[in-house]
Design an enzyme around this catalytic site. Sequence first.
Site, mmCIF file in Angstrom:
data_model
loop_
_atom_site.group_PDB
_atom_site.id
_atom_site.type_symbol
_atom_site.label_atom_id
_atom_site.label_comp_id
_atom_site.label_asym_id
_atom_site.label_seq_id
_atom_site.Cartn_x
_atom_site.Cartn_y
_atom_site.Cartn_z
ATOM 1 N N SER A 192 6.460 32.582 -85.154
ATOM 2 C CA SER A 192 6.221 33.700 -84.234
ATOM 3 C C SER A 192 5.418 34.727 -85.006
ATOM 4 O O SER A 192 5.437 34.732 -86.244
ATOM 5 C CB SER A 192 7.558 34.301 -83.818
ATOM 6 O OG SER A 192 7.386 35.565 -83.203
ATOM 7 N N TYR B 52 15.815 38.808 -85.702
ATOM 8 C CA TYR B 52 14.874 37.761 -85.280
ATOM 9 C C TYR B 52 13.707 37.665 -86.258
ATOM 10 O O TYR B 52 13.289 36.575 -86.654
ATOM 11 C CB TYR B 52 14.383 38.078 -83.861
ATOM 12 C CG TYR B 52 13.421 37.076 -83.283
ATOM 13 C CD1 TYR B 52 13.801 35.757 -83.057
ATOM 14 C CD2 TYR B 52 12.123 37.454 -82.942
ATOM 15 C CE1 TYR B 52 12.912 34.840 -82.516
ATOM 16 C CE2 TYR B 52 11.233 36.545 -82.399
ATOM 17 C CZ TYR B 52 11.625 35.233 -82.185
ATOM 18 O OH TYR B 52 10.733 34.330 -81.644
HETATM 19 C C1 8X3 Z 1 8.279 36.254 -79.804
HETATM 20 C C2 8X3 Z 1 7.463 37.423 -80.186
HETATM 21 O O1 8X3 Z 1 7.351 39.962 -80.172
HETATM 22 O O2 8X3 Z 1 9.245 38.958 -79.056
HETATM 23 O O3 8X3 Z 1 8.422 35.324 -80.827
HETATM 24 O O4 8X3 Z 1 9.121 38.957 -81.435
HETATM 25 S S1 8X3 Z 1 8.352 38.868 -80.209
#
Ligand code: 8X3
Length: 252
Positions: free
Chosen positions: A137, A150
């Site tokens: 990502s 994340y």
């Molecule tokens: C998804 C992109 O901006 O939500 O992997 O982290 S974000």
Amino acid sequence: MAATPIAVITGASSGIGAATARQLAAAGYRVVLTARRKDRIETLAAELTEAGHQATAYALDVTDRTAVDEFATAFRSLAVLVNNAGGALGADPVATGDPADWRQMYETNVIGTLNVTQALLPALTASGDGTVVILSSTAGLSTYEGGGGYVAAKHGEHVLAETLRLEIVGTPVRVIEVAPGMVKTEEFATTRFRGDTEKAAKVYAGVEAPLSADDVADTITWAVTRPSHVNIDLLVVRPRAQASNSKVHRTP
Ligand code: 8X3
């Protein structure tokens, strides 16, 4: 006649994984769909088979190493592995984020990718021309407020991709990292906000055209179908309306 090359796709029950399965099947791969939700991947495999493609479904939780090892015994030779399973949980600041969310994101995104890649690397190598795709990502490349858990997990996946590429150079396996920015799929934001569809909708509010799962599947398929000696190390793909993780053009 040469055997049809096989592509394993994790997290193939929806979103980018399902779209990638469709596109790789159309590109001539025999696709093996894996996800926890058996009914969904079976439906998709049946749909692809009906359309004249080769597709099978295998229920798998990528965090369950015993199950992953058992799955891997089916492959003596494998052309492509797409590590797509993963996702986000929560968007809390570091000060208040739930450690259980952080742990789960590390488990699914990093350890899940590690499990499947380790288990299938011998088959990818044995094919004489293997490709590992890691769906990270843009969160794997820089951070944003509320992204902590994340972002940390996606940085982990990015490091996994970079390190593996260094370690296996000279073997017939390439490592491709695809790092999407804002992609609007049916589940990513809803899962992140635990079913709160209002919060999920805000992620994309006013953004003229976020990427679709198909847009990302298209970049994956392009990268995978380059000649074997061409390695797309890292492909960053964002919608035009997004200049960085935190700079997004929104119309009121
Ligand atoms: C998804 C992109 O901006 O939500 O992997 O982290 S974000």
